[in-house]
Design an enzyme around this catalytic site. Sequence first.
Site, PDB file in Angstrom:
ATOM      1  N   THR A  95       0.823  -1.212   0.000  1.00 26.28           N
ATOM      2  CA  THR A  95       0.000   0.000   0.000  1.00 26.28           C
ATOM      3  C   THR A  95       0.857   1.262   0.000  1.00 26.28           C
ATOM      4  O   THR A  95       2.000   1.239   0.470  1.00 26.28           O
ATOM      5  CB  THR A  95      -0.900  -0.002   1.262  1.00 26.28           C
ATOM      6  OG1 THR A  95      -1.443   1.297   1.466  1.00 26.28           O
ATOM      7  CG2 THR A  95      -0.106  -0.352   2.516  1.00 26.28           C
ATOM      8  N   ASP A  96       0.281   2.354  -0.467  1.00 25.14           N
ATOM      9  CA  ASP A  96       0.994   3.645  -0.403  1.00 25.14           C
ATOM     10  C   ASP A  96       1.065   4.185   1.027  1.00 25.14           C
ATOM     11  O   ASP A  96       1.816   5.119   1.309  1.00 25.14           O
ATOM     12  CB  ASP A  96       0.324   4.682  -1.319  1.00 25.14           C
ATOM     13  CG  ASP A  96      -1.118   5.006  -0.939  1.00 25.14           C
ATOM     14  OD1 ASP A  96      -1.701   4.312  -0.072  1.00 25.14           O
ATOM     15  OD2 ASP A  96      -1.684   5.960  -1.517  1.00 25.14           O
ATOM     16  N   GLU A  97       0.280   3.563   1.948  1.00 19.40           N
ATOM     17  CA  GLU A  97       0.231   4.103   3.315  1.00 19.40           C
ATOM     18  C   GLU A  97       1.557   3.923   4.051  1.00 19.40           C
ATOM     19  O   GLU A  97       1.796   4.571   5.068  1.00 19.40           O
ATOM     20  CB  GLU A  97      -0.948   3.483   4.085  1.00 19.40           C
ATOM     21  CG  GLU A  97      -2.259   3.739   3.360  1.00 19.40           C
ATOM     22  CD  GLU A  97      -3.519   3.375   4.129  1.00 19.40           C
ATOM     23  OE1 GLU A  97      -3.480   3.368   5.367  1.00 19.40           O
ATOM     24  OE2 GLU A  97      -4.538   3.105   3.478  1.00 19.40           O
ATOM     25  N   TYR A 153      -1.734  -0.472  10.966  1.00 16.44           N
ATOM     26  CA  TYR A 153      -1.863  -1.147   9.657  1.00 16.44           C
ATOM     27  C   TYR A 153      -0.671  -0.843   8.769  1.00 16.44           C
ATOM     28  O   TYR A 153       0.001  -1.756   8.261  1.00 16.44           O
ATOM     29  CB  TYR A 153      -3.170  -0.723   8.963  1.00 16.44           C
ATOM     30  CG  TYR A 153      -3.198  -1.056   7.474  1.00 16.44           C
ATOM     31  CD1 TYR A 153      -3.188  -2.383   7.035  1.00 16.44           C
ATOM     32  CD2 TYR A 153      -3.235  -0.045   6.510  1.00 16.44           C
ATOM     33  CE1 TYR A 153      -3.205  -2.694   5.678  1.00 16.44           C
ATOM     34  CE2 TYR A 153      -3.259  -0.347   5.154  1.00 16.44           C
ATOM     35  CZ  TYR A 153      -3.245  -1.665   4.741  1.00 16.44           C
ATOM     36  OH  TYR A 153      -3.252  -1.980   3.400  1.00 16.44           O
ATOM     37  N   LYS A 208       2.350  -3.269   7.273  1.00 17.59           N
ATOM     38  CA  LYS A 208       2.626  -3.440   5.830  1.00 17.59           C
ATOM     39  C   LYS A 208       4.057  -3.012   5.511  1.00 17.59           C
ATOM     40  O   LYS A 208       4.750  -3.660   4.728  1.00 17.59           O
ATOM     41  CB  LYS A 208       1.624  -2.642   4.990  1.00 17.59           C
ATOM     42  CG  LYS A 208       0.197  -3.163   4.996  1.00 17.59           C
ATOM     43  CD  LYS A 208       0.043  -4.568   4.419  1.00 17.59           C
ATOM     44  CE  LYS A 208       0.241  -4.639   2.930  1.00 17.59           C
ATOM     45  NZ  LYS A 208      -0.075  -5.987   2.392  1.00 17.59           N
TER      46      LYS A 208
HETATM   47  P1  NAD Z   1      -9.371  -7.535   2.195  1.00 16.94           P
HETATM   48  O1  NAD Z   1      -9.355  -7.270   3.656  1.00 16.94           O
HETATM   49  O2  NAD Z   1     -10.600  -7.299   1.396  1.00 16.94           O
HETATM   50  O3  NAD Z   1      -8.965  -9.059   1.933  1.00 16.94           O
HETATM   51  C1  NAD Z   1      -7.936  -9.715   2.627  1.00 16.94           C
HETATM   52  C2  NAD Z   1      -8.077 -11.216   2.389  1.00 16.94           C
HETATM   53  O4  NAD Z   1      -7.021 -11.863   3.099  1.00 16.94           O
HETATM   54  C3  NAD Z   1      -9.397 -11.795   2.898  1.00 16.94           C
HETATM   55  O5  NAD Z   1      -9.951 -12.649   1.931  1.00 16.94           O
HETATM   56  C4  NAD Z   1      -8.987 -12.577   4.147  1.00 16.94           C
HETATM   57  O6  NAD Z   1      -9.814 -13.700   4.400  1.00 16.94           O
HETATM   58  C5  NAD Z   1      -7.564 -12.985   3.780  1.00 16.94           C
HETATM   59  N1  NAD Z   1      -6.750 -13.251   4.977  1.00 16.94           N
HETATM   60  C6  NAD Z   1      -6.634 -12.457   6.093  1.00 16.94           C
HETATM   61  N2  NAD Z   1      -5.833 -13.057   6.984  1.00 16.94           N
HETATM   62  C7  NAD Z   1      -5.431 -14.236   6.440  1.00 16.94           C
HETATM   63  C8  NAD Z   1      -4.588 -15.284   6.875  1.00 16.94           C
HETATM   64  N3  NAD Z   1      -4.018 -15.255   8.087  1.00 16.94           N
HETATM   65  N4  NAD Z   1      -4.358 -16.334   6.054  1.00 16.94           N
HETATM   66  C9  NAD Z   1      -4.943 -16.384   4.819  1.00 16.94           C
HETATM   67  N5  NAD Z   1      -5.772 -15.427   4.368  1.00 16.94           N
HETATM   68  C10 NAD Z   1      -6.012 -14.362   5.151  1.00 16.94           C
HETATM   69  O7  NAD Z   1      -8.133  -6.715   1.619  1.00 16.94           O
HETATM   70  P2  NAD Z   1      -7.960  -5.967   0.216  1.00 16.94           P
HETATM   71  O8  NAD Z   1      -8.501  -4.606   0.335  1.00 16.94           O
HETATM   72  O9  NAD Z   1      -8.417  -6.861  -0.874  1.00 16.94           O
HETATM   73  O10 NAD Z   1      -6.373  -5.844   0.186  1.00 16.94           O
HETATM   74  C11 NAD Z   1      -5.578  -6.886  -0.371  1.00 16.94           C
HETATM   75  C12 NAD Z   1      -4.113  -6.499  -0.262  1.00 16.94           C
HETATM   76  O11 NAD Z   1      -3.886  -5.285  -0.971  1.00 16.94           O
HETATM   77  C13 NAD Z   1      -3.663  -6.245   1.186  1.00 16.94           C
HETATM   78  O12 NAD Z   1      -2.359  -6.767   1.323  1.00 16.94           O
HETATM   79  C14 NAD Z   1      -3.657  -4.722   1.301  1.00 16.94           C
HETATM   80  O13 NAD Z   1      -2.687  -4.297   2.227  1.00 16.94           O
HETATM   81  C15 NAD Z   1      -3.294  -4.329  -0.114  1.00 16.94           C
HETATM   82  N6  NAD Z   1      -3.825  -3.003  -0.550  1.00 16.94           N
HETATM   83  C16 NAD Z   1      -5.144  -2.685  -0.381  1.00 16.94           C
HETATM   84  C17 NAD Z   1      -5.613  -1.447  -0.847  1.00 16.94           C
HETATM   85  C18 NAD Z   1      -7.066  -1.070  -0.717  1.00 16.94           C
HETATM   86  O14 NAD Z   1      -7.427   0.079  -1.048  1.00 16.94           O
HETATM   87  N7  NAD Z   1      -7.953  -1.958  -0.304  1.00 16.94           N
HETATM   88  C19 NAD Z   1      -4.737  -0.542  -1.455  1.00 16.94           C
HETATM   89  C20 NAD Z   1      -3.393  -0.910  -1.612  1.00 16.94           C
HETATM   90  C21 NAD Z   1      -2.952  -2.149  -1.165  1.00 16.94           C
HETATM   91  P1  TYD Z   2     -10.705   3.921   4.373  1.00 16.14           P
HETATM   92  O1  TYD Z   2     -11.620   3.483   3.290  1.00 16.14           O
HETATM   93  O2  TYD Z   2     -10.786   3.259   5.714  1.00 16.14           O
HETATM   94  O3  TYD Z   2      -9.221   3.812   3.773  1.00 16.14           O
HETATM   95  P2  TYD Z   2      -7.802   4.325   4.384  1.00 16.14           P
HETATM   96  O4  TYD Z   2      -7.997   4.822   5.756  1.00 16.14           O
HETATM   97  O5  TYD Z   2      -6.975   3.080   4.357  1.00 16.14           O
HETATM   98  O6  TYD Z   2      -7.343   5.385   3.446  1.00 16.14           O
HETATM   99  O7  TYD Z   2     -10.890   5.474   4.613  1.00 16.14           O
HETATM  100  C1  TYD Z   2     -10.739   6.404   3.547  1.00 16.14           C
HETATM  101  C2  TYD Z   2     -10.890   7.775   4.127  1.00 16.14           C
HETATM  102  O8  TYD Z   2     -12.247   7.956   4.572  1.00 16.14           O
HETATM  103  C3  TYD Z   2     -10.018   8.028   5.337  1.00 16.14           C
HETATM  104  O9  TYD Z   2      -9.549   9.368   5.289  1.00 16.14           O
HETATM  105  C4  TYD Z   2     -10.955   7.835   6.519  1.00 16.14           C
HETATM  106  C5  TYD Z   2     -12.306   8.269   5.961  1.00 16.14           C
HETATM  107  N1  TYD Z   2     -13.489   7.580   6.510  1.00 16.14           N
HETATM  108  C6  TYD Z   2     -14.580   8.313   6.984  1.00 16.14           C
HETATM  109  O10 TYD Z   2     -14.573   9.570   6.953  1.00 16.14           O
HETATM  110  N2  TYD Z   2     -15.660   7.648   7.464  1.00 16.14           N
HETATM  111  C7  TYD Z   2     -15.715   6.284   7.527  1.00 16.14           C
HETATM  112  O11 TYD Z   2     -16.734   5.725   8.006  1.00 16.14           O
HETATM  113  C8  TYD Z   2     -14.611   5.545   7.029  1.00 16.14           C
HETATM  114  C9  TYD Z   2     -14.608   4.042   7.060  1.00 16.14           C
HETATM  115  C10 TYD Z   2     -13.512   6.234   6.528  1.00 16.14           C
END
Ligand code: NAD
Ligand code: TYD
Length: 352
Positions: A133-135, A158, A162
């Site tokens: 992630t970019d975070e 988080y 990561k």
């Molecule tokens: P998500 O939470 O929707 O899915 C995570 C998956 O991992 C789930 O299916 C869960 O069951 C599985 N999981 C969790 N713990 C596990 C374990 N111990 N063993 C096996 N499986 C397990 O997450 P996402 O949003 O799809 O993100 C996927 C990846 O991409 C993550 O690594 C996250 O850090 C990264 N990412 C997410 C975003 C975003 O905006 N969602 C952006 C950049 C990077």
């Molecule tokens: P989120 O989707 O949790 O992603 P991240 O924190 O990983 O960027 O949140 C996106 C933005 O929205 C973040 O600035 C927090 C804000 N947010 C709210 O204002 N209300 C909410 O209920 C949630 C879940 C997030």
Amino acid sequence: MTIKNILITGGAGFIGSHVVRRFVNLFPNYNIFNLDKLTYAGNLENLKDVENNSNYTFIKGDITDADFIQDLFHKYLFDGVIHLAAESHVDRSISNPLEFVITNVVGTVNLLNAAKTIWHNNYNNKVFYHVSTDEVYGQLGDEGKFLEITAYSPNSPYSASKASSDHFVRAYHHTYGMPIKISNCSNNYGSHHFPEKLIPLMINNIIHNKPLPVYGKGENVRDWLFVEDHARAIDYIFHKGKIGDTYNIGGNNEWKNIELVKFLCALMDAKLGRASGENEKLITYVTDRAGHDFRYAIDASKFMNELGWEPSVTFEQGLEKTVDWYMANSEWLQNVTTGNYQQYYQAMYAKR
Ligand code: NAD
Ligand code: TYD
């Protein structure tokens, strides 16, 4: 045709399910193994359309179980790993940091160890691709964007977990020659997104006429990318990215949270046949997130120039597709928001 065994971890989650779908459909010469623990965020309903394909296998299992992971790698001798399994929600990491260390750090090191064991001395045509992630870069002020060379400065449990996992992946490359790739992507949105993250939570609440909880003043900025464009980016990097390299992925699409929520409200006024301005009345400002990062923005020019990727949809198009998907899949939404979700929502929002 050479058949390859590819392990995708976290394939039942939001982004993982889009990656699995893409790889199963586009690459018949790969056996795709989806390893997922099926936590609250994992859902096999996300993959109904590919579950009977002959090149797809689901394995229920936990990446934190070292023996299980070693056995799995010995059994299937994977040629490539695309690692997405993680705990992924910042608010949950604030309530329970240790769970993030165990899954995101220990789980990643278990996978690296297993890959090292079976690939040792023969890294030819092998890839361990870690999705991040970019975070990890921390927060920006009003100016600037994250580059691949930006120093890591994670602020939430988080992002710290990561960042730590990214460091281990890089260290295995440096120390053991492990053929790794890493990408750091901005916030994703799209179908099959669990309604704890901003966009699907707001869509769900608008549909049900519930308050829309905006943290703080809603001035924090995120850079949003359509999930299918991320899945395509992962495909490009897996196949064409340089070993040992990192790629930043983003949509060049920054939105203040409050502007985004208002935009979504207006879009959904029209979709739901409500009067213009009706949904906006649901906006409720709530207590800010602890340590809330102000702004994220990705400079993806290295990735775009080297690998020829660009987003395929505008935010307006992507968001409309997303809203349409949620409105057409009320059963999916209902299934994931019954039971534990209600308890989570109470615990997370009642005190705000
Ligand atoms: P998500 O939470 O929707 O899915 C995570 C998956 O991992 C789930 O299916 C869960 O069951 C599985 N999981 C969790 N713990 C596990 C374990 N111990 N063993 C096996 N499986 C397990 O997450 P996402 O949003 O799809 O993100 C996927 C990846 O991409 C993550 O690594 C996250 O850090 C990264 N990412 C997410 C975003 C975003 O905006 N969602 C952006 C950049 C990077
Ligand atoms: P989120 O989707 O949790 O992603 P991240 O924190 O990983 O960027 O949140 C996106 C933005 O929205 C973040 O600035 C927090 C804000 N947010 C709210 O204002 N209300 C909410 O209920 C949630 C879940 C997030």
